[in-house]
Design a protein around this motif. Sequence first.
Motif, mmCIF file in Angstrom:
data_model
loop_
_atom_site.group_PDB
_atom_site.id
_atom_site.type_symbol
_atom_site.label_atom_id
_atom_site.label_comp_id
_atom_site.label_asym_id
_atom_site.label_seq_id
_atom_site.Cartn_x
_atom_site.Cartn_y
_atom_site.Cartn_z
ATOM 1 N N GLY A 127 13.821 6.685 59.120
ATOM 2 C CA GLY A 127 14.418 6.478 57.862
ATOM 3 C C GLY A 127 13.660 5.577 56.931
ATOM 4 O O GLY A 127 12.935 4.786 57.290
ATOM 5 N N THR A 128 13.842 5.891 55.587
ATOM 6 C CA THR A 128 13.197 4.662 54.570
ATOM 7 C C THR A 128 14.205 3.543 54.525
ATOM 8 O O THR A 128 15.417 3.460 54.790
ATOM 9 C CB THR A 128 13.060 5.581 53.286
ATOM 10 O OG1 THR A 128 14.396 6.151 52.748
ATOM 11 C CG2 THR A 128 12.221 6.618 53.420
ATOM 12 N N GLU A 129 13.597 2.620 54.033
ATOM 13 C CA GLU A 129 14.363 1.211 53.539
ATOM 14 C C GLU A 129 14.934 1.329 52.231
ATOM 15 O O GLU A 129 14.217 2.265 51.489
ATOM 16 C CB GLU A 129 13.654 -0.045 54.016
ATOM 17 C CG GLU A 129 13.226 0.080 55.543
ATOM 18 C CD GLU A 129 12.571 -1.202 55.667
ATOM 19 O OE1 GLU A 129 12.013 -1.970 54.744
ATOM 20 O OE2 GLU A 129 12.133 -1.876 57.180
ATOM 21 N N GLU A 130 15.756 0.415 51.764
ATOM 22 C CA GLU A 130 16.150 0.625 50.677
ATOM 23 C C GLU A 130 14.938 0.367 49.530
ATOM 24 O O GLU A 130 14.247 -0.588 49.644
ATOM 25 C CB GLU A 130 17.204 -0.557 50.375
ATOM 26 C CG GLU A 130 17.750 -0.508 48.975
ATOM 27 C CD GLU A 130 18.947 -1.687 48.671
ATOM 28 O OE1 GLU A 130 19.344 -1.889 47.814
ATOM 29 O OE2 GLU A 130 19.179 -2.327 49.809
ATOM 30 N N GLY A 131 15.072 1.292 48.500
ATOM 31 C CA GLY A 131 13.783 1.292 47.418
ATOM 32 C C GLY A 131 12.719 1.774 48.158
ATOM 33 O O GLY A 131 11.678 1.670 47.339
ATOM 34 N N ALA A 135 6.675 8.375 51.223
ATOM 35 C CA ALA A 135 5.630 8.010 51.008
ATOM 36 C C ALA A 135 4.875 6.768 51.389
ATOM 37 O O ALA A 135 4.293 6.505 52.446
ATOM 38 C CB ALA A 135 4.788 8.539 50.020
ATOM 39 N N ASP A 136 6.014 5.683 50.777
ATOM 40 C CA ASP A 136 5.874 4.369 51.446
ATOM 41 C C ASP A 136 5.970 4.252 52.825
ATOM 42 O O ASP A 136 5.268 3.675 53.514
ATOM 43 C CB ASP A 136 6.729 3.610 50.698
ATOM 44 C CG ASP A 136 6.616 3.463 49.065
ATOM 45 O OD1 ASP A 136 5.493 3.772 48.655
ATOM 46 O OD2 ASP A 136 7.937 3.405 48.465
ATOM 47 N N MET A 137 6.944 4.968 53.380
ATOM 48 C CA MET A 137 7.112 4.731 54.915
ATOM 49 C C MET A 137 5.846 5.166 55.486
ATOM 50 O O MET A 137 5.447 4.613 56.681
ATOM 51 C CB MET A 137 8.268 5.485 55.014
ATOM 52 C CG MET A 137 8.731 5.620 56.902
ATOM 53 S SD MET A 137 10.190 6.672 57.211
ATOM 54 C CE MET A 137 9.380 8.077 56.813
#
Length: 340
Positions: A127-131, A135-137
């Motif tokens: 899962g992605t972190e807050e903000g 794509a960042d992940m």
Amino acid sequence: MKKIGFLSFGHWANHPSYQARTASDTLLQSIDLSVAAEEIGLDGAYFRVHHFAQQLASPFPLLVAIGAKTKQIEIGTGVIDMRYENPMYMVEDAGAADLISEGRLQLGISRGSPEQVIDGWRYFGYGTEEGETDADMGRKKSMEFLERLNGVGFAMPNPNPMFPNPPGLLRLEPYSAGLRDRIWWGAASNATAVWAAEHGMNLQSSTLKYDENGKPFHIQQAEQIRLYKEAWKKAGHQREPRVAVSRSIFALINDQDRSYFGHEGRGTDSFGYIEQDRRAVFGKSYAAEPQKLIAELSQDEAIKEADTLLLTIPNTLGVEYNVHVLSTILKYIAPELGWR
């Protein structure tokens, strides 16, 4: 001189015209095709990775099998979606595959593209972190993967281990020296190509990219490659980078070729959307009699800029026909264009 390889998406379906009707068919035929490709003098066997689809997904068992049955051909991916990956475990898999193939692994990775399932990586436990975007992940996981490939110890050893430890912090094993220099980034934009250069990755550019100025596909791709090379030089890396482009190219030399791909030669570049508001340009396929094909390909600026050409293949048509497709390129096209 260019390295020439094939790129397979590894499709299968229970269709009467397909030679690859099951996952087993596709996997075993991929091995057989790689062996045959090495025998005819091809330089690389590359495979696309997609999840939740009747296509090749988990690449390392296939790459290991090919590595064990071949001696010279490069084996790689184009590309692995890092949003789905555990970077630590991937370092171990990649190290093993590279050692078994004796240093022939050429691993293409990327932050990922639209898949068959909405946020499919969540089903894999990520899962992605807050903000953070997905794509960042994907890029963050890529950076962790690259760092651990360097072979520098980072894990605190157990003072009472089951087996004796070497001194200092421990690294992931098996470690394969030189693999870090054979990681490629699949870039869809100019900015990510520059980012790949800054981080010392080779460049893979496929048959589509984000439309950044409305120019023909091969012109935009050539501009992307030049920006990448400039960024590489500016970063001061000590080795020469490699650049691969993908193309669908079919030399029409018999009735079967014309039946399968005669219509492809009338195609042109197309524009569309692959995610939200990002407009993309899709490169045309090349299909014609050899002399016409040579004339058309001699005008492709991106192929001129690249040192590696990956030929996308119709894997569902079976090993024998794909060997024919690849052989005709090597025999009729590559020498005339100076690729060989």
